[in-house]
Write a protein that holds these residues in place. Sequence first.
Motif, short mmCIF file in Angstrom:
data_model
loop_
_atom_site.label_atom_id
_atom_site.label_comp_id
_atom_site.label_asym_id
_atom_site.label_seq_id
_atom_site.Cartn_x
_atom_site.Cartn_y
_atom_site.Cartn_z
N VAL A 1 0.87 -1.18 0.00
CA VAL A 1 0.00 0.00 0.00
C VAL A 1 0.91 1.23 0.00
O VAL A 1 1.75 1.39 0.90
N THR A 2 0.71 2.09 -0.99
CA THR A 2 1.54 3.30 -1.10
C THR A 2 0.64 4.50 -1.37
O THR A 2 -0.53 4.37 -1.73
N VAL A 3 1.23 5.71 -1.19
CA VAL A 3 0.54 6.96 -1.52
C VAL A 3 0.81 7.28 -2.97
O VAL A 3 1.97 7.29 -3.42
N ASP A 4 -0.24 7.48 -3.73
CA ASP A 4 -0.07 7.82 -5.13
C ASP A 4 0.73 9.13 -5.25
O ASP A 4 0.59 10.04 -4.42
N ALA A 5 1.57 9.17 -6.27
CA ALA A 5 2.44 10.32 -6.45
C ALA A 5 1.66 11.63 -6.54
O ALA A 5 2.11 12.69 -6.09
N ALA A 6 0.47 11.58 -7.12
CA ALA A 6 -0.33 12.80 -7.27
C ALA A 6 -0.84 13.34 -5.94
O ALA A 6 -1.30 14.46 -5.85
N SER A 7 -0.78 12.51 -4.88
CA SER A 7 -1.29 12.92 -3.57
C SER A 7 -0.18 13.17 -2.57
O SER A 7 -0.44 13.26 -1.36
N SER A 8 1.04 13.27 -3.02
CA SER A 8 2.17 13.39 -2.09
C SER A 8 2.09 14.66 -1.24
O SER A 8 2.67 14.72 -0.15
N ALA A 9 1.40 15.68 -1.73
CA ALA A 9 1.29 16.91 -0.94
C ALA A 9 0.14 16.86 0.05
O ALA A 9 0.03 17.73 0.91
N VAL A 10 -0.69 15.85 -0.08
CA VAL A 10 -1.87 15.74 0.77
C VAL A 10 -1.67 14.74 1.89
O VAL A 10 -2.07 14.97 3.04
N CYS A 11 -1.05 13.58 1.58
CA CYS A 11 -0.87 12.55 2.59
C CYS A 11 0.47 11.85 2.37
O CYS A 11 1.04 11.87 1.28
N GLU A 12 0.93 11.24 3.44
CA GLU A 12 2.22 10.54 3.36
C GLU A 12 2.14 9.24 4.14
O GLU A 12 1.35 9.12 5.08
N ARG A 13 3.00 8.28 3.69
CA ARG A 13 3.05 6.99 4.40
C ARG A 13 4.13 7.09 5.46
O ARG A 13 5.28 7.40 5.16
N THR A 14 3.75 6.81 6.71
CA THR A 14 4.72 6.90 7.80
C THR A 14 5.18 5.54 8.28
O THR A 14 6.21 5.44 8.95
#
Length: 619
Positions: free
Chosen positions: A150-163
């Motif tokens: 499960v990863t954060v889509d590149a287009a959403s990198s400014a909105v959410c991040e995987r910690t």
Amino acid sequence: MARRKHLSALPLLIAVGLAWAPASALAAGKPQTISFTSTAPSSAKVEGPTYTVSATATSGMAVEFSSAKPEHCEVSGATVKFIGAGPCEINANQKGGGEWEKAKQVTQTFEVAKGTQTVKFTSTPPAQPTVGGEYKATAQGGFGEAAVEVTVDAASSAVCERTASASGSATIRFIAAGTCTLDGKQAGSPNYEPAPQVQQAFIVKKTQSISVQLPKSTFAGTSYAAEAEATSHLPVTISSATESICTVSSETTITLVKQGTCNLNFNQAGNGEYEPAPQFTQTFAVSKGTLAQTITFTSLPPEPTLVGFNYKVEATGGGSGKPVTFSIDASSASLCTISGATVTFLAGGTCTIDANQEGTESYQPGFAQQQVLVTKNAQAVQFTSASPAPALVGGTYAVSATASPSGLPVRFSSATPSACTVSGATVTLVGGGTCTINAEQPGNGQWAPATPAQQSFAVMLVVTIGPKETGSTSNNKTVVTPDSNFKVVAASLSLANYSITFVEAVSDPGTFNWVLTFENGKFGVYGASTKAKKCKSGSLKLGGGCRPAHVLFGRGHEVVTAAGSVTFTVRPTKAGVAALRKAFKLAKGLPVTAHVTYQSIHGGSPVARVQSLIVKGKR
């Protein structure tokens, strides 16, 4: 997979055992053959649909199936299951029996393709994901050996991040408002194709809160503009949960209706960037209103207001809308009464009318007073009896007078007790001089006291001498000789009311009479005319017509009760006052001619004097 290999090897061991059997043990029989009657599948793939294999033996006996490639496919009865990518080989055998010999093994071969696999998210995003929050996303993949990621889509990198992440899960933190898109992936393997990527997307918003200022008023009947602000700076909506106590109009205007507890709800519904704000409820107590009510009397009593009059009182009230009611103040209960709005005046004095207006939730009670000065009716006293003639010491006189129009009884008293006394209505003449009788009516609740009236007359003292003495030449009876002479002692002018005071000296009691005049024209009623016209004697051409040549300045009389110094005051007429004012304004003196006479009470001829005065003054 090991279990599957172990089972599929058993037919091979059996076959080897048979190969070592003695030839004598094999009985000859009819030959038979096997033919596949099912067509090999063209779309076989791992974990795909099973395949039902079929074949017939010429012996008609049942055919048995087994897998020669158990790592790619396995057979259970006639059902073929695909478990691995590669060639699938299905062996068909008929072991024979009776008259039939064992059939020769036949094989059906086809290719098993890699299986397909899918990934699905098994977690549900938060109902209202907000910046600063977290979400543990989980996903489940297919049967392949590769882990699900499960990863954060590149287009959403400014909105959410995987910690944090693990196989099939990831911790996602929300760092800004926007759309957070998560990708679910699973790589391929020898037996499985890569899973198509799946996504889970949701909107992340900012949180907001509402702050509200304290109410500007807490009194019923008032209104104020509510002040509230959301941290998003988006408009706040206001509603009342207690509309019987307080209402909302024009979006922010709060009107306090009546006493009670007001509950106001403040909300902000949010937008694409902000979540709705938590509702803010403001609660406060509404007190009874303190708005004042002013009562204004719109009616005036009659002028003058006399005893016996009626008067309809009217007034307007304040904003409560309650009617104005009237009553008589307790202090005036004996002076006036009221029925509805009609006041009746019973006696002289000050009648106080109270006006009241009830209060409401918003307004205080209203109160006002109107005071009416009630004047008693006037009356006058007039003597109805004539003074005695002659009036001699020792005699009596029945005096009478009436009070009109009251008809009230008149009481009498003597102003000259040395000359006469009064008991009831009987006058007793007790000494020589002037007898002055006072007639008074003091009035009552309806009638004002009458101006006292006086009746004066001369009382003659008769002295009788006894028998003549030896050598006396006197008569035996002597009558007092009248003396009406008088002389001026002083005179003065009052600038308060323009009256002239004379101080005279007399030898006998008696009566002064005076008439004062001044010339018409310059200071008189009319200005001088330029047109000459003959007027009769005593008249002048003034103001376009014939006018009296002289104007009355003052007239009156004064009764003197004893010889000596006496003072009397001449009060000017309106014309005399006007002439004096005009003269003073011009810094002039007003010429006045005084005709004064004096009559002794003992009779005889009156004495007259004409005196010219210049009346001066400065105001």
